[in-house]
Enzyme design. Structure first.
Site, PDB file in Angstrom:
ATOM      1  N   ASP A 256      -7.306  -2.753  -7.668  1.00 22.41           N
ATOM      2  CA  ASP A 256      -6.560  -3.007  -6.433  1.00 22.41           C
ATOM      3  C   ASP A 256      -7.536  -2.963  -5.261  1.00 22.41           C
ATOM      4  O   ASP A 256      -7.531  -2.028  -4.469  1.00 22.41           O
ATOM      5  CB  ASP A 256      -5.456  -1.942  -6.283  1.00 22.41           C
ATOM      6  CG  ASP A 256      -4.578  -2.175  -5.054  1.00 22.41           C
ATOM      7  OD1 ASP A 256      -4.687  -3.241  -4.442  1.00 22.41           O
ATOM      8  OD2 ASP A 256      -3.800  -1.262  -4.715  1.00 22.41           O
TER       9      ASP A 256
ATOM     10  N   CYS B  53       3.967 -10.674  13.747  1.00 15.41           N
ATOM     11  CA  CYS B  53       4.727 -11.483  12.779  1.00 15.41           C
ATOM     12  C   CYS B  53       4.456 -12.964  12.985  1.00 15.41           C
ATOM     13  O   CYS B  53       4.189 -13.407  14.102  1.00 15.41           O
ATOM     14  CB  CYS B  53       6.225 -11.219  12.920  1.00 15.41           C
ATOM     15  SG  CYS B  53       6.734  -9.564  12.418  1.00 15.41           S
TER      16      CYS B  53
ATOM     17  N   CYS C  16      -4.630  -8.269  -2.165  1.00 15.13           N
ATOM     18  CA  CYS C  16      -4.046  -8.384  -0.825  1.00 15.13           C
ATOM     19  C   CYS C  16      -4.641  -9.564  -0.058  1.00 15.13           C
ATOM     20  O   CYS C  16      -4.413  -9.697   1.146  1.00 15.13           O
ATOM     21  CB  CYS C  16      -4.222  -7.085  -0.038  1.00 15.13           C
ATOM     22  SG  CYS C  16      -5.933  -6.592   0.222  1.00 15.13           S
TER      23      CYS C  16
END
Length: 440
Positions: free
Chosen positions: A372, A91, A398
């Site tokens: 995609d 993270c 993405c």
């Protein structure tokens, strides 16, 4: 004549503790300030903060600092929920309020489009979001051993290939967020510890643990895994390289997840699936709405995977043709269409980064296109798009850098951006997913 060693200024600075005014976040969500007229990058620091850092790396053009203390805090700073935040590389943004995380990501996309000479303001729509914690349903857990032979189970440290022992992960869906201690306890009992490459957890309708097993299982180790399976209420599979087997080597049933309209997507443990189930469902619904599908539409779905978009779209249109580069995924997409009673789907294997416009499927008359692609984008595929003459193109991205580059090509072909939105697939991280509708 005696020679005396004199430390360079660079070496003298290493280990120093200095006070830094942070001015911005870089594209990875890392705080940036100035130290000795060079940028200094500080994980965990935010704009408008004054922080105390230890200089841990010095290069000719930049340096890195380890955050010691925050003297003046940004008003949008929040307490990181995970105890491993500053050491784990998973993270990047737990210390930033969720709404500001979204602002940062949207601005990052806007900046990249601006650098690609897109001068007009982007028509931003509301972002697709889910709960910010316990959203991730699939993750690979690393396994290493220290010099004492003790197992380290977790994720990579920041800026390193070494693992950090994780106690729990609040990003993972429950109950797999607390799987680390049971795994560590189990590995202490195993005789073939060094035979495990990594462990993957998948939580869809049930929890599945996939073990990359490099050597044959002993009878005793098998019994330990069976006890773990019973205690944790999960299925355990072993990836042997050439095949994946169950504990008792029984026939391996496909995993699956459900979508709207009673659609069920079956997949193999090594297939790609979207990790955030709620965002996945919402982005499929938004794609259907933005494309304004009708019963007359014939839709081309590039990089279609298992049919994640293709099958829900097939319920709304005359026909869907899905193209995917991985043969196994094409086969599974076919099976998924049959299992869901959909006869208006066709799936083909093709390398979309090669020359494909002579293929039979590429010479049909399509009304709408969805793509995609992976992080590398779809530049080569889009170069061949012009002959298809499709007026509506929905791009699910993405990676904002390749999206900006690919958008340049579409805009040059006469398209304009009608809608754009973030999809917060990876809350608490720097990763950005975007949906863009191009129309002629």
């Amino acid at each position: 004549m005696a020679n005396f060693f004199k430390a360079t200024a660079k070496k003298q600075e290493l280990g120093q503790e200095v006070s830094i005014k942070v001015t911005r976040l870089d594209i990875n969500g890392c705080g940036v300030g100035l130290h000795n007229k060079k940028p200094i990058f500080i994980d965990g620091a935010l704009p408008d903060e004054v922080v105390k850092v230890k200089v841990i790396e010095q290069k000719n053009k930049y340096s890195r600092g380890k955050l010691i203390d925050v003297s003046v805090a940004n008003k949008r700073r929040v307490a990181a929920k995970c105890q491993h935040f500053l050491s784990c590389g998973g993270c990047d943004l737990q210390h930033l309020a969720i709404s500001t995380q979204l602002d940062f990501k949207q601005q990052k996309v806007s900046d990249l489009f601006s650098r690609s000479n897109h001068e007009q303001s982007l028509p931003w729509q509301a972002p697709i979001v889910s709960q910010p914690w316990h959203y991730r349903r699939k993750a690979r857990i690393g396994v290493q051993y220290n010099k004492a032979g003790q197992a380290i189970i977790g994720f990579r440290q920041r800026g390193s290939n070494q693992l950090i022992n994780i106690k729990s992960c609040p990003v993972l869906i429950e109950p797999v967020n607390n799987i680390f201690l049971p795994l560590r306890t189990l590995l202490k009992k195993l005789s073939g510890k060094n035979a495990i490459g990594h462990i993957e957890v998948i939580a869809t309708e049930k929890v599945t643990v996939v073990v990359r097993q490099l050597e044959p299982l002993t009878k005793q180790d098998k019994s330990h895994w069976q006890a773990f399976s019973d205690d944790f209420s999960c299925d355990v599979l072993f990836d042997l390289g050439k095949e994946v087997v169950t504990l008792d080597k029984a026939t391996l049933n496909s995993l699956h997840y459900s979508l709207a309209d009673n659609i069920v997507i079956s997949f193999s443990s090594d297939n790609f699936i979207q990790v955030n189930h709620q965002v996945n469902k919402s982005m499929i619904n938004q794609a259907i709405q933005w494309l304004n599908l009708t019963e007359q539409d014939i839709v081309l779905d590039l990089f279609c995977g298992l049919g994640n978009f293709s099958l829900p779209i097939a319920k709304k249109v005359a026909q869907v043709v899905g193209i995917e580069g991985v043969e196994l995924m094409v086969s599974n997409a076919h099976k998924n269409a049959l299992q869901n009673g959909l006869s208006n789907c066709e799936f083909y294997q093709a390398d979309l980064n090669s020359h494909w416009k002579e293929e039979a499927w590429a010479n049909k008359k399509y009304t709408k296109l969805l793509l995609d692609p992976a992080r590398a984008g779809a530049y080569q595929a889009l170069q061949q798009l012009v002959h298809l003459n499709i007026n509506s193109v929905l791009y699910v991205s993405c990676d904002p850098a390749t999206l900006a580059k690919d958008s340049e090509l579409l805009l040059a072909q006469g398209y304009r951006i009608e809608k754009i939105s973030l999809m917060d697939m990876f809350s608490q991280t720097k990763h950005i997913e975007t949906m863009v509708l191009f129309v002629k």
